[in-house]
Write a protein that holds these residues in place. Structure first.
Motif: not given
Length: 97
Positions: A57-59, A61, A63
């Motif tokens: 999810c971070v990669d 971007r 949520s």
């Protein structure tokens, strides 16, 4: 950053090095920021399994409802541990516990 930590992150699927023809690990420049993020997440009390679940999810971007729910559950777990002085459901602890 120790070699041992880098290898642990690799074993946990948190970091992927580029391998040379001779098998040496090489890390691209963005890996520095990723390692810093991983260390920050570990410092908050998140286990490697949770970090591995959240990194996509971070990669991307992004949520998602699932990632927000996972973070909320981890926040509650960590809060309960602080109140209780160790792993325990918050319902069984009182402040000052």
């Amino acid at each position: 950053m120790s070699v041992r930590s880098l290898r642990y992150y690799e074993e946990q699927g948190l970091l992927t090095p580029i391998r040379s023809d001779s098998g040496q690990r090489h890390y691209p420049e963005p890996a520095v920021e990723r390692v810093q993020l991983i260390q920050m997440l570990y410092a908050t009390g998140l286990p490697s399994r949770t970090i591995a679940e959240l990194l996509p999810c971070v990669d991307a971007r992004v949520s998602t409802p699932e990632s927000r729910a996972r973070l909320a559950a981890e926040r509650d777990r960590i809060s309960a541990e602080k109140v209780c002085g160790g792993p325990a459901p918050a319902a069984f602890c009182t402040s000052g516990g």
